[in-house]
Design a protein around this motif. Structure first.
Motif, mmCIF file in Angstrom:
data_model
loop_
_atom_site.group_PDB
_atom_site.id
_atom_site.type_symbol
_atom_site.label_atom_id
_atom_site.label_comp_id
_atom_site.label_asym_id
_atom_site.label_seq_id
_atom_site.Cartn_x
_atom_site.Cartn_y
_atom_site.Cartn_z
ATOM 1 N N ARG A 33 0.787 -1.229 0.115
ATOM 2 C CA ARG A 33 -0.002 0.002 -0.097
ATOM 3 C C ARG A 33 0.892 1.407 -0.066
ATOM 4 N N ALA A 67 1.722 2.412 -10.739
ATOM 5 C CA ALA A 67 0.755 1.612 -10.830
ATOM 6 C C ALA A 67 1.079 0.180 -11.966
ATOM 7 N N GLN A 69 2.245 -4.711 -8.192
ATOM 8 C CA GLN A 69 0.818 -4.279 -8.421
ATOM 9 C C GLN A 69 0.379 -3.528 -6.861
ATOM 10 N N PRO A 70 0.854 -2.382 -6.663
ATOM 11 C CA PRO A 70 0.443 -1.692 -5.357
ATOM 12 C C PRO A 70 -0.952 -1.328 -5.268
ATOM 13 N N THR A 71 -1.386 -1.104 -4.120
ATOM 14 C CA THR A 71 -2.702 -0.328 -3.946
ATOM 15 C C THR A 71 -2.073 1.030 -3.770
ATOM 16 N N LEU A 72 -2.764 2.067 -4.423
ATOM 17 C CA LEU A 72 -2.301 3.448 -4.497
ATOM 18 C C LEU A 72 -3.365 4.488 -3.808
ATOM 19 N N PHE A 73 -2.824 5.219 -3.208
ATOM 20 C CA PHE A 73 -3.313 6.302 -2.450
ATOM 21 C C PHE A 73 -2.659 7.741 -2.900
ATOM 22 N N GLY A 116 -6.180 5.021 -8.198
ATOM 23 C CA GLY A 116 -6.361 4.608 -6.916
ATOM 24 C C GLY A 116 -7.192 5.327 -6.104
ATOM 25 N N GLU A 117 -7.213 5.502 -4.953
ATOM 26 C CA GLU A 117 -8.278 6.330 -3.914
ATOM 27 C C GLU A 117 -7.369 7.561 -3.683
ATOM 28 N N ASN A 119 -3.751 3.444 8.410
ATOM 29 C CA ASN A 119 -4.247 2.950 7.294
ATOM 30 C C ASN A 119 -3.330 1.657 6.669
#
Ligand code: AMP
Ligand code: GLY
Length: 419
Positions: free
Chosen positions: A2, A20, A25-29, A41-42, A61
Motif C-alpha cells: 500500500r 501502477a 501491483q501496489p494499492t495506491l493512495f 487509486g484512492e 491505514n
C-alpha cells in the motif's frame, strides 16, 4: 503493498501512473490527488502540507511506503515525522531538503564547496540590498530565500526594475517570510536544462534530462510559472558535459550532504545553465520537477517502486535503470490568469478525444459529479511520444488542442526550437 503519494499535481499523477505499472501491483493512495489520480487509486482528502493529519492517516491505514513528492511537505519535515513513527518514507529529510527551501543555505553550500554557480550576495535588510544594487552589474537577479512555487525570481534588466523587485520582496512582503532574506546574484546566460538523480545517501542513479519552459507566454515572455511544458531528452547536451554534471555536480553534492551530516535520500534536481564557461547550478530542488516528471517517467524502463525501495535501503546500484530512447514532449493547459489569479470550476471537454498513444496527466482538476472540472492554475498536460523531439511535439500539440474549457491557454512554442 500500500503506497501513499503526497501531492496533487501532474507530477504526482505521473508517479502514481508509473507505480501502477509495477509488477508488485501496489494499492495506491494520493493525498490530496486530482481527478487523474482518482482513476489509479484512492484520493485521500488531506492537504499535502497537513503533516500531522498525513502521519495519523498513514498509521491508521497500514501504509507500507509514503512517497513525499512535493516541495512544501518536504520542507515541513514530512519524511522526518513519518520516520519518527516508524513509517517508511521516500524523500529527503527536512535538513536535507534545505537545499531547496533555503536559497541562502543552498548558495552558501555551493560556495563552501566550490560547486559551480552564479556569484551572489545575501541581504537581510532592504536598504543594504538597495545600496548594493547601486553598483551591481546589470542584468541582475533577485530571489527570496524561501519557497515561492517557482514564481519568486526576478531577472532585472535595469536598476529601477531591480529596486521594484526588492521592494516587492522586502517592503511589500509579496512572498511573506520567504522574503526575510534575499539573494542577489549574477545573471547567467545559456540554455537551461533540468537534471535529476535518484539518491540513496551514498550512490546516485541519474535520470534522463529534460527542458522546461518557465515563462507563461509564447516567445519566453511573461511571468515565471511552475512550468508550461517541456521535452525529454535535451539532445543538445554532449556526453562529456553530462558526465561532468553527473559526477562533479550531482554525485559530489550527495557526497557533500553526507559529509555535512545531512545524508540525502530522494530525488535531487539540478536546474542548470550551460554557460560559455561550463555548466552552472541555477538552483537545486529536492524532488522530481513538474512538468519534468511527466516527461521523464514515461521513458523510465525500470520498476519505480523497486527504485524507491532500493534508495531507502542504501542500495540503488542493485536496480538497473535504462531509458526508452523515444523522446517525449508535453504541453500544459492552464487557466486564464495563471500564474496570477484565475477562476476554477470550469468543466473540461475533450478528455476522451485523445489518441491512444498520447498520455494525459491531470494537475489542477477534480471530479464534480459526472464532470471533471478545473481546480488549479496548471490544469493538465498532454504528453506526446515519438522517435525524436519534433515528432513527440507534433503529437503533444495535436492532442492538447482537443481539450477545452473557458479561458484555457497553452504555449504554442514548446520544443519549437530545442533551446
Ligand atoms: P528558479 O525559481 O530559481 O528556478 O528560477 C526561475 C528561472 O529564473 C530559472 O529557470 C531561470 O530561467 C531564471 N534564473 C534564475 N536564476 C538565474 C540567474 N542567476 N541567471 C539567469 N537566469 C536565472
Ligand atoms: N519545473 C520546475 C519545478 O518543478 O520546480
Amino acid at each position: 503493498m500500500r503506497i501513499l503519494i503526497v501531492g496533487g499535481g501532474g507530477r504526482e499523477h505521473a508517479i502514481a501512473w508509473k507505480c501502477a505499472q509495477s509488477p508488485i501491483q501496489p494499492t495506491l493512495f494520493v493525498a490530496p490527488g486530482n481527478a487523474g489520480t482518482a482513476a489509479l487509486g484512492e484520493n485521500v482528502p488531506i492537504a499535502a502540507t497537513d503533516i500531522d493529519a498525513l502521519v495519523a492517516w498513514v498509521q491508521g491505514n497500514a501504509i507500507d511506503l509514503t512517497v513525499v513528492a512535493q516541495d512544501d511537505p518536504l520542507a515541513l519535515g514530512a519524511v522526518d515525522a513519518l520516520q519518527a513513527c516508524g513509517q517508511t518514507a521516500f524523500g529527503p529529510t527536512r535538513a536535507a531538503a534545505k537545499l531547496e527551501w533555503s536559497k541562502v543555505w543552498a548558495k552558501e553550500f555551493m560556495r563552501r564547496h566550490g560547486l559551480p554557480t552564479a556569484d551572489f550576495a545575501v541581504f537581510e535588510e532592504r536598504d543594504a540590498a538597495a545600496s548594493y544594487l547601486d553598483h551591481a552589474p546589470l542584468p541582475i537577479v533577485l530571489k527570496p530565500d524561501g519557497l515561492t512555487a517557482g514564481k519568486g525570481v526576478f531577472v532585472c534588466a535595469s536598476r529601477d526594475e531591480a529596486l521594484q523587485a526588492l521592494d516587492a520582496i522586502m517592503a511589500d512582503r509579496a512572498y511573506g517570510a520567504a522574503g526575510d532574506r534575499i539573494v542577489i546574484e549574477e545573471c547567467l546566460r545559456g540554455p537551461e536544462i533540468s537534471v535529476f538523480a535518484f539518491a540513496d545517501g551514498t550512490h546516485i542513479t541519474p535520470l534522463a534530462t529534460a527542458c522546461d519552459y518557465k515563462r507563461a507566454y509564447d516567445g519566453d515572455v511573461g511571468p515565471n510559472t511552475g512550468g508550461m511544458g517541456g521535452y525529454s531528452p535535451a539532445p543538445f547536451v554532449d556526453p562529456e558535459t553530462l558526465d561532468f554534471i553527473h559526477h562533479e555536480i550531482m554525485e559530489r553534492t550527495i557526497a557533500l550532504m553526507a559529509q555535512e551530516g545531512h545524508p540525502y535520500v530522494g530525488v535531487l534536481y539540478g536546474q542548470l545553465m550551460l554557460t560559455n564557461d561550463g555548466p552552472r547550478i541555477v538552483e537545486f530542488n529536492v524532488r522530481l520537477g513538474d512538468p519534468e516528471a511527466q516527461l521523464i517517467l514515461p521513458r523510465l524502463q525500470a520498476d519505480l517502486v523497486a527504485v524507491f525501495r532500493a534508495a531507502m535501503a542504501g542500495r540503488l546500484p542493485d536496480v538497473d535503470v535504462t531509458w526508452d530512447p523515444a523522446a517525449t514532449c508535453g504541453v500544459v493547459l492552464a487557466s486564464g490568469g495563471y500564474p496570477g489569479s484565475y477562476a476554477t470550476g470550469h468543466p473540461l471537454a475533450g478528455l476522451d478525444a485523445l489518441d491512444d498513444d498520447a498520455l494525459l496527466f491531470h494537475a489542477g482538476t477534480e471530479q464534480d459529479g459526472n464532470e471533471v472540472v478545473t481546480a488549479g492554475g496548471r490544469v493538465l498536460i498532454a504528453v506526446g511520444r515519438g522517435a525524436n523531439v519534433p515528432e513527440a511535439r507534433r503529437r503533444a500539440y495535436s492532442n492538447i488542442a482537443r481539450i477545452t474549457f473557458p479561458n484555457a491557454y497553452f504555449r504554442h512554442d514548446i520544443a519549437q526550437r530545442e533551446v
